[in-house]
Design a protein around this motif. Structure first.
Motif, short mmCIF file in Angstrom:
data_model
loop_
_atom_site.label_atom_id
_atom_site.label_comp_id
_atom_site.label_asym_id
_atom_site.label_seq_id
_atom_site.Cartn_x
_atom_site.Cartn_y
_atom_site.Cartn_z
N UNK A 69 -2.17 -3.19 -8.39
CA UNK A 69 -3.47 -3.84 -8.50
C UNK A 69 -4.57 -2.79 -8.59
N UNK A 70 -4.46 -1.79 -7.74
CA UNK A 70 -5.54 -0.81 -7.69
C UNK A 70 -4.98 0.60 -7.49
N UNK A 71 -5.65 1.55 -8.11
CA UNK A 71 -5.32 2.97 -7.95
C UNK A 71 -6.61 3.71 -7.63
N UNK A 72 -6.59 4.48 -6.56
CA UNK A 72 -7.71 5.39 -6.27
C UNK A 72 -7.12 6.79 -6.13
N UNK B 252 0.83 -1.21 0.00
CA UNK B 252 0.00 0.00 0.00
C UNK B 252 0.86 1.26 0.00
N UNK B 253 0.58 2.14 -0.93
CA UNK B 253 1.24 3.45 -0.94
C UNK B 253 0.15 4.51 -0.89
N UNK B 254 0.34 5.49 -0.02
CA UNK B 254 -0.58 6.62 0.00
C UNK B 254 0.20 7.89 -0.30
N UNK B 255 -0.41 8.74 -1.07
CA UNK B 255 0.25 9.97 -1.49
C UNK B 255 -0.71 11.12 -1.26
N UNK C 144 -5.39 13.04 -3.10
CA UNK C 144 -4.94 11.85 -2.38
C UNK C 144 -4.92 10.68 -3.34
N UNK C 145 -3.89 9.88 -3.20
CA UNK C 145 -3.71 8.75 -4.11
C UNK C 145 -3.43 7.52 -3.26
N UNK C 146 -4.15 6.46 -3.57
CA UNK C 146 -3.83 5.16 -2.97
C UNK C 146 -3.41 4.22 -4.09
#
Lengths: 150, 77, 150, 77
Positions: free
Chosen positions: C96-99, A32-35, C34-36
Motif C-alpha cells: 500500500x505504501x512505501x517510505x 508492516x516491514x521496516x528495513x 530506512x524503508x517502510x
C-alpha cells in the motif's frame, strides 16, 4: 529469523526478496516491514576513506545477534527478522548491514528494527579498520549512540 | 585441559598475538588471565571481555575449558 | 525527493532500486537508508478482508505529502526521500505504501521515516474501504497513532 | 466566479454527491458553505475541511474561486 555474516558484497534487496519468498510468500498478516541498510561512506571523522576492513569474532558475533533478536521478539510482536552483516574488505557505497523486520503493525516494526540496530552497534563483536586516502590505516574507536546523536 | 585466550582487532595488533593457551591449574579471574600473559601491561581502558562468547566482567571466575576473549569496544553496523 | 500515487500494483524494491540508480548511484555520503513498506493484511478490526479500495483527493494528497516531506527535511539531515502510495483496488499481500529515506546517519533516517509515516497516516487524504469476506463493504473509520499503539 | 465544493469517501456516499458549485456572492465561512448545500444536516462529527487543498477550520472565511472540501478522518498508509 536468520542471521548471516557475509564475506562477499551482497545486494540487500535481493536478500530480502529471496528471504521473503522462502519464508512467507503468503503470510497475509504482515502489515508492516521496516528495513535498515547501512552503507559505507567515503568520509568519516574528518577524513576521506578509501576502504575498510571489518573484523569479527566468529561464533560470538552470531551468538550475540541471536540474543539481540530474541530480546526484540520478547518486547515486540514480530513475524520475522533478517540480519545480514558484511565482514572483510569493503568499499564505499557497499552495504555493511541489513536489518529487516516484519510485523503486523508499524509500531512494532519500527521500534524493533531500531532496537536491533542500536544493540548490534553496541554489542555485536565487529570492528572496523579504515584505510584513509593517504594509505594510513586506523581502527574506528567507538560507535555513537543512535538514539541520542548522529 | 586448558583455557584458550583470544585477542581481537586493535588489541590483537597492540599485543602482537591473536591467541594464548593456558593450562588449567586453579580458578582464576579474567583479570588474572590477562596478567598471566601480559605481565606488566595494564588492560587498555574500555577493553571488553567475554567468556565462552558472552560478555563477562574482569572479576568473573573462569573454569577449565573456557574460552576467554579480550577486545576493544565494538564498531560494527 | 519524489512522491508517487500509483493505481497499479508496484514492487517496492524495484521502485527503490530504480530511484537510487537514477538519483544517486554514486553518492558515497549515504550511510543509512530506512524503508517502510505497508502491505495489505487479510484481517482487520476482527474481520477477514477480501479486498480494499483506496480513495484519495488528487492534488491535495500530493500537496500534503510534499509538506510532510518538507517538514521532515527541516527537522533532520536527509539526502533524499521517496514516498509511493497505492490507490484503487488492492488485494491482501499487495503493498500500500512505501517510505524510503536516505541520510548520512541512522538517527536521522529512522526518525524521519517514522515521522513521515505517522504524518501520512494522520494528514494525507486517503480513505480505505474494505470488502469483507461476506461481501459487505465498510469504510475504515480512523487510523491509530503508531507512536503510542499498534 | 464561484466556489467549488467537494465531498470525499464515506461523506460523499452519505450525502450522495461528490461536488457542488456555489456562485460567489459574499464572504462566508466553511461552516456556512456546508449549510448552504446541506440544509438541516449537521456536519458529521470529526469531519475535516480543506480550502485549496490545505486543512482549514470550519470558521475560516473563503473567497471567490476557492475550492472547499469536506471529508472524514483520513485512513491511508
Amino acid at each position: 529469523m536468520a542471521i548471516q555474516i557475509k564475506t562477499e558484497i551482497f545486494d540487500p534487496f535481493e536478500e530480502i526478496q529471496a528471504y521473503q519468498k522462502k519464508k512467507f510468500a503468503d503470510i497475509k498478516s504482515i502489515g508492516a516491514s521496516t528495513i535498515f541498510i547501512g552503507t559505507m561512506r567515503d568520509f568519516n571523522e574528518g577524513a576521506p576513506i578509501k576502504s575498510m576492513t571489518l573484523d569479527y569474532y566468529p561464533g560470538m558475533t552470531e551468538k550475540q545477534l541471536d540474543k539481540i533478536i530474541l530480546s526484540a521478539q520478547q518486547q515486540w510482536q514480530l513475524i520475522d527478522c533478517l540480519v545480514i552483516h558484511r565482514v572483510g574488505h569493503i568499499l564505499p557505497n557497499e552495504p555493511i548491514v541489513l536489518v529487516a523486520v516484519w510485523s503486523s503493525h508499524r509500531g512494532d516494526a519500527y521500534e524493533a528494527n531500531r532496537f536491533i540496530m542500536e544493540r548490534l552497534k553496541s554489542e555485536a563483536p565487529f570492528w572496523k579498520k579504515e584505510l584513509l586516502d593517504n594509505n594510513q590505516a586506523r581502527w574506528v574507536i567507538k560507535n555513537t549512540n543512535g538514539y541520542t546523536s548522529n | 585441559m586448558s583455557i584458550k585466550v583470544r585477542y581481537f582487532a586493535s588489541l590483537k595488533e597492540k599485543i602482537g598475538r591473536s591467541e594464548d593457551t593456558l593450562p588449567y591449574l586453579k580458578p582464576m579471574t579474567i583479570y588474572e588471565v590477562w596478567h598471566h600473559f601480559n605481565v606488566g601491561t595494564t588492560i587498555p581502558e574500555n577493553t571488553l571481555a567475554a567468556v565462552n562468547m558472552d560478555y563477562a566482567s574482569l572479576d568473573s571466575l573462569i573454569k577449565d575449558g573456557d574460552e576467554v576473549a579480550f577486545f576493544p569496544p565494538v564498531t560494527g553496523g
